[in-house]
Design an enzyme around this catalytic site. Structure first.
Site, short mmCIF file in Angstrom:
data_model
loop_
_atom_site.label_atom_id
_atom_site.label_comp_id
_atom_site.label_asym_id
_atom_site.label_seq_id
_atom_site.Cartn_x
_atom_site.Cartn_y
_atom_site.Cartn_z
N ARG A 60 0.83 -1.21 0.00
CA ARG A 60 0.00 0.00 0.00
C ARG A 60 0.87 1.26 0.00
O ARG A 60 0.54 2.26 -0.63
CB ARG A 60 -0.94 -0.02 1.22
CG ARG A 60 -2.00 -1.11 1.14
CD ARG A 60 -2.89 -1.10 2.36
NE ARG A 60 -3.69 0.11 2.44
CZ ARG A 60 -4.38 0.45 3.54
NH1 ARG A 60 -4.32 -0.31 4.63
NH2 ARG A 60 -5.11 1.55 3.56
N HIS A 110 -7.18 7.34 11.93
CA HIS A 110 -6.75 5.94 11.82
C HIS A 110 -5.26 5.82 11.58
O HIS A 110 -4.78 4.75 11.17
CB HIS A 110 -7.52 5.23 10.69
CG HIS A 110 -8.96 4.96 11.06
ND1 HIS A 110 -9.88 4.55 10.14
CD2 HIS A 110 -9.62 5.07 12.22
CE1 HIS A 110 -11.05 4.40 10.74
NE2 HIS A 110 -10.93 4.72 12.00
N ALA A 222 -16.48 11.46 -6.25
CA ALA A 222 -16.01 12.57 -5.41
C ALA A 222 -15.42 13.70 -6.25
O ALA A 222 -15.61 14.88 -5.95
CB ALA A 222 -14.97 12.06 -4.41
N1 APR Z 1 -16.29 8.84 -5.11
C1 APR Z 1 -17.02 8.91 -3.96
N2 APR Z 1 -17.27 7.84 -3.17
C2 APR Z 1 -16.75 6.66 -3.56
C3 APR Z 1 -15.99 6.51 -4.74
C4 APR Z 1 -15.76 7.67 -5.52
N3 APR Z 1 -15.04 7.61 -6.66
N4 APR Z 1 -15.63 5.19 -4.85
C5 APR Z 1 -16.15 4.57 -3.77
N5 APR Z 1 -16.84 5.43 -3.01
C6 APR Z 1 -17.56 5.19 -1.76
C7 APR Z 1 -18.23 3.84 -1.69
O1 APR Z 1 -19.57 3.93 -2.21
C8 APR Z 1 -18.22 3.55 -0.19
O2 APR Z 1 -19.41 4.05 0.41
O3 APR Z 1 -16.59 5.19 -0.72
C9 APR Z 1 -17.01 4.32 0.33
C10 APR Z 1 -15.84 3.43 0.70
O4 APR Z 1 -16.25 2.65 1.79
P1 APR Z 1 -15.18 1.70 2.50
O5 APR Z 1 -14.47 0.92 1.46
O6 APR Z 1 -15.92 0.99 3.60
O7 APR Z 1 -14.11 2.69 3.12
P2 APR Z 1 -14.24 3.54 4.45
O8 APR Z 1 -15.65 3.96 4.68
O9 APR Z 1 -13.23 4.61 4.39
O10 APR Z 1 -13.81 2.47 5.59
C11 APR Z 1 -13.73 2.96 6.91
O11 APR Z 1 -12.80 0.83 7.60
O12 APR Z 1 -11.41 -0.92 7.13
C12 APR Z 1 -11.53 0.24 7.87
O13 APR Z 1 -9.76 1.54 8.65
C13 APR Z 1 -10.47 1.23 7.49
O14 APR Z 1 -10.63 3.63 7.45
C14 APR Z 1 -11.25 2.44 6.99
C15 APR Z 1 -12.61 2.24 7.61
#
Ligand code: APR
Length: 241
Positions: A60, A110, A222
């Site tokens: 990563r 985090h 985004a």
């Molecule tokens: N633009 C906007 N939103 C997006 C895009 C994009 N191009 N691509 C994906 N997403 C959205 C998805 O729809 C989803 O709701 O981003 C979100 C990503 O969700 P996760 O993969 O669950 O990531 P996150 O919410 O940051 O996870 C929270 O979980 O595993 C732990 O520590 C890790 O910080 C992380 C935490």
């Protein structure tokens, strides 16, 4: 420049960095579909197989070095520069794309991928290369105690007191690119609603798990929805709601 709100808290998640080429966790090809989080994102997993965990973060880290901030990161940095009032950007992300885009009032709840922490002396140091179980602490020079400065499942996120104080005080809360599934971040919108004074906006590709808790939604990539909303916010001299 007159603006309708005075105190802004923004929460970001992996979705804001998706268009920079960094993987999200729970989307169809997300990191947790390719790795077991119990193996690579828990203290127990690190004790069980430190090489696997270091290799996960090494990959990563290498991916991050080649990535660049996108228009959404840039829009939030511009919003901070022009914001007249309290401003706090809280990210769940461990990448440094917000910093590279110019954000300064930023908290990594985090932790940070480009830092390592020594479990012998407790010092946190910048780390851009690979790490291994026999890595040496640059501060105490002891070998074998370095770990990623990342918050694993079961560990306490950083800066929680500062974050909750800002959530109680804000009158605008934006949530960008997060699935709203992991606490405590997933509970921030409820904290804001309980304080009873803020407008809440979700900017996400799809409705998140917590979407019904937000007063306003902008769904889309985004790099499209964040610059659009920031422009509206900075141009508005009457309340947006
Ligand atoms: N633009 C906007 N939103 C997006 C895009 C994009 N191009 N691509 C994906 N997403 C959205 C998805 O729809 C989803 O709701 O981003 C979100 C990503 O969700 P996760 O993969 O669950 O990531 P996150 O919410 O940051 O996870 C929270 O979980 O595993 C732990 O520590 C890790 O910080 C992380 C935490």
């Amino acid at each position: 420049m007159p603006q309708p709100f005075r105190s802004l808290v923004i929460l970001t998640g992996a979705g804001i960095s998706a268009e920079s080429g960094l993987g999200t966790f729970r989307d169809k090809d997300g990191l947790w579909t390719r790795y077991s989080l119990e193996d690579v994102a828990t203290p127990e997993g690190f004790v069980r197989d430190p090489v696997l965990v270091h290799d996960f973060y090494n990959a990563r880290r290498r991916n991050l070095i080649d990535a660049a901030p996108n228009a959404a990161h840039a829009a939030l940095a511009e919003l901070e520069r022009h914001w007249d009032g309290d401003f706090l950007l809280v990210t769940q992300n461990v990448d440094d794309l917000h910093e590279r885009a110019g954000s300064q009032k930023l908290l990594h709840m985090h932790g940070e991928l480009l830092k390592m922490r020594c479990e012998n002396c407790g010092q946190v140091t910048s780390w851009t290369g690979d790490a291994a179980p026999d890595s040496i602490c640059p501060v105490c020079r002891v070998q074998g105690y370095m770990r990623p400065h990342v918050v694993w499942f079961g560990e306490m996120p950083f800066y929680m007191e500062m974050i909750f104080t800002a959530l109680q005080r804000c009158d605008l809360f934006l949530s960008v690119g997060t699935s709203g599934t992991v606490y405590p971040a997933a509970g921030f919108v409820s904290e804001v609603r309980q304080a009873g004074r803020a407008h809440t906006v979700e900017l996400n590709l799809d409705p998140s798990d917590g979407h019904s808790l937000f007063a306003e939604h902008l769904h889309g990539p985004a790099t499209e929805v964040v610059p659009r909303y920031v422009t509206r916010l900075l141009q508005a001299d009457t309340p947006l709601v």
